[in-house]
Design a protein around this motif. Sequence first.
Motif, PDB file in Angstrom:
ATOM      1  N   GLY A  52     -10.761   1.905   2.773  1.00 47.33           N
ATOM      2  CA  GLY A  52     -10.067   3.022   3.390  1.00 47.33           C
ATOM      3  C   GLY A  52      -9.848   2.853   4.884  1.00 47.33           C
ATOM      4  N   GLN A  53     -10.740   2.101   5.526  1.00 43.98           N
ATOM      5  CA  GLN A  53     -10.690   1.969   6.982  1.00 43.98           C
ATOM      6  C   GLN A  53      -9.922   0.748   7.457  1.00 43.98           C
ATOM      7  N   ALA A  54      -9.846  -0.263   6.626  1.00 42.35           N
ATOM      8  CA  ALA A  54      -9.177  -1.503   7.020  1.00 42.35           C
ATOM      9  C   ALA A  54      -7.999  -1.794   6.090  1.00 42.35           C
ATOM     10  N   ALA A  55      -6.951  -2.372   6.634  1.00 41.55           N
ATOM     11  CA  ALA A  55      -5.749  -2.676   5.847  1.00 41.55           C
ATOM     12  C   ALA A  55      -5.942  -3.980   5.078  1.00 41.55           C
ATOM     13  N   ILE A  56      -6.885  -3.939   4.135  1.00 39.37           N
ATOM     14  CA  ILE A  56      -7.206  -5.130   3.346  1.00 39.37           C
ATOM     15  C   ILE A  56      -6.223  -5.310   2.194  1.00 39.37           C
ATOM     16  N   ILE A  57      -5.937  -4.215   1.505  1.00 41.33           N
ATOM     17  CA  ILE A  57      -5.030  -4.258   0.362  1.00 41.33           C
ATOM     18  C   ILE A  57      -3.593  -4.202   0.860  1.00 41.33           C
ATOM     19  N   GLN A  58      -2.800  -5.191   0.492  1.00 44.32           N
ATOM     20  CA  GLN A  58      -1.406  -5.274   0.898  1.00 44.32           C
ATOM     21  C   GLN A  58      -0.492  -4.706  -0.195  1.00 44.32           C
ATOM     22  N   PRO A  59       0.712  -4.231   0.180  1.00 45.53           N
ATOM     23  CA  PRO A  59       1.597  -3.590  -0.794  1.00 45.53           C
ATOM     24  C   PRO A  59       1.941  -4.435  -2.019  1.00 45.53           C
ATOM     25  N   ASP A  60       1.874  -5.767  -1.890  1.00 42.48           N
ATOM     26  CA  ASP A  60       2.235  -6.624  -3.027  1.00 42.48           C
ATOM     27  C   ASP A  60       1.023  -7.079  -3.842  1.00 42.48           C
ATOM     28  N   TYR A  61      -0.146  -6.535  -3.563  1.00 41.23           N
ATOM     29  CA  TYR A  61      -1.347  -6.935  -4.308  1.00 41.23           C
ATOM     30  C   TYR A  61      -1.354  -6.284  -5.695  1.00 41.23           C
ATOM     31  N   SER A  62      -1.632  -7.087  -6.696  1.00 40.97           N
ATOM     32  CA  SER A  62      -1.770  -6.577  -8.053  1.00 40.97           C
ATOM     33  C   SER A  62      -3.067  -5.796  -8.188  1.00 40.97           C
ATOM     34  N   PHE A  63      -3.208  -5.086  -9.312  1.00 42.52           N
ATOM     35  CA  PHE A  63      -4.470  -4.397  -9.553  1.00 42.52           C
ATOM     36  C   PHE A  63      -5.595  -5.407  -9.743  1.00 42.52           C
ATOM     37  N   HIS A  64      -5.301  -6.512 -10.404  1.00 46.36           N
ATOM     38  CA  HIS A  64      -6.322  -7.539 -10.629  1.00 46.36           C
ATOM     39  C   HIS A  64      -6.877  -8.032  -9.298  1.00 46.36           C
TER      40      HIS A  64
END
Length: 232
Positions: A52-64
């Motif tokens: 929630g605090q860091a932009a780790i997950i990018q918009p093109d990341y799959s659920f896996h």
Amino acid sequence: MIKGYLFDYGGTLDTVGCHWGQMLWHAYERQRVPVACEQFREAYIHGERTLGQAAIIQPDYSFHKTLDIKIRLEMEYLCTQGVWEADENEFAEKHQAVLDDVYQRVKAITAHSREVLERLHEHEPMVLVSNFYGNIKEVLREFELDSLFQQVIESAVVGIRKPDPRIFSLGVKALGLDPAEVAVVGDSLYKDIGPAQQIGCHTIWFRGEGWTTQRCGEIVPDRVITDLSQIG
């Protein structure tokens, strides 16, 4: 009369109403990761706060890929806190086992959800309203759910998070209906049902295995279901 639906995603369409903390914990149990439930809970909270605090997950990341990162954050926390003394091989083995375990279950659950939503989609419009990491559209494509929603309202994109009722107001607006004509379907009394009631929507609580046994005050949904197929 219900003329349209707002659906939550996480915990509703992907886990049969089971809180994601419990979903992961049961996989840890099945794969015999040597930690106690309370220790896991601390790791889960740490992982969620980090994401929630860091932009780790990018918009093109799959659920896996998202799940892979989530589990890794939890397990690294357990190791750095001295709760789990795993060597590199054990860490890799357990990480992969939990990842495979959870992902296969989510694939099966979302396949069932897709069948139900496809039938519902023939008669009423649907919008997704989700607290997510910014990649929900990619996740929907991954599980072949992307064509079923008229619009997707994602917290990371619109800058409003549940339980703020304004995010549900955006969903109602996207449907082009009055709140009284819309049913909100979600697994959380606090984040879904309560705020949806505040703006005048009908509510359907998908009751599953919660994170705690605590009830949310006087929040009483209009309907309670234990399987998505019970909506129709």
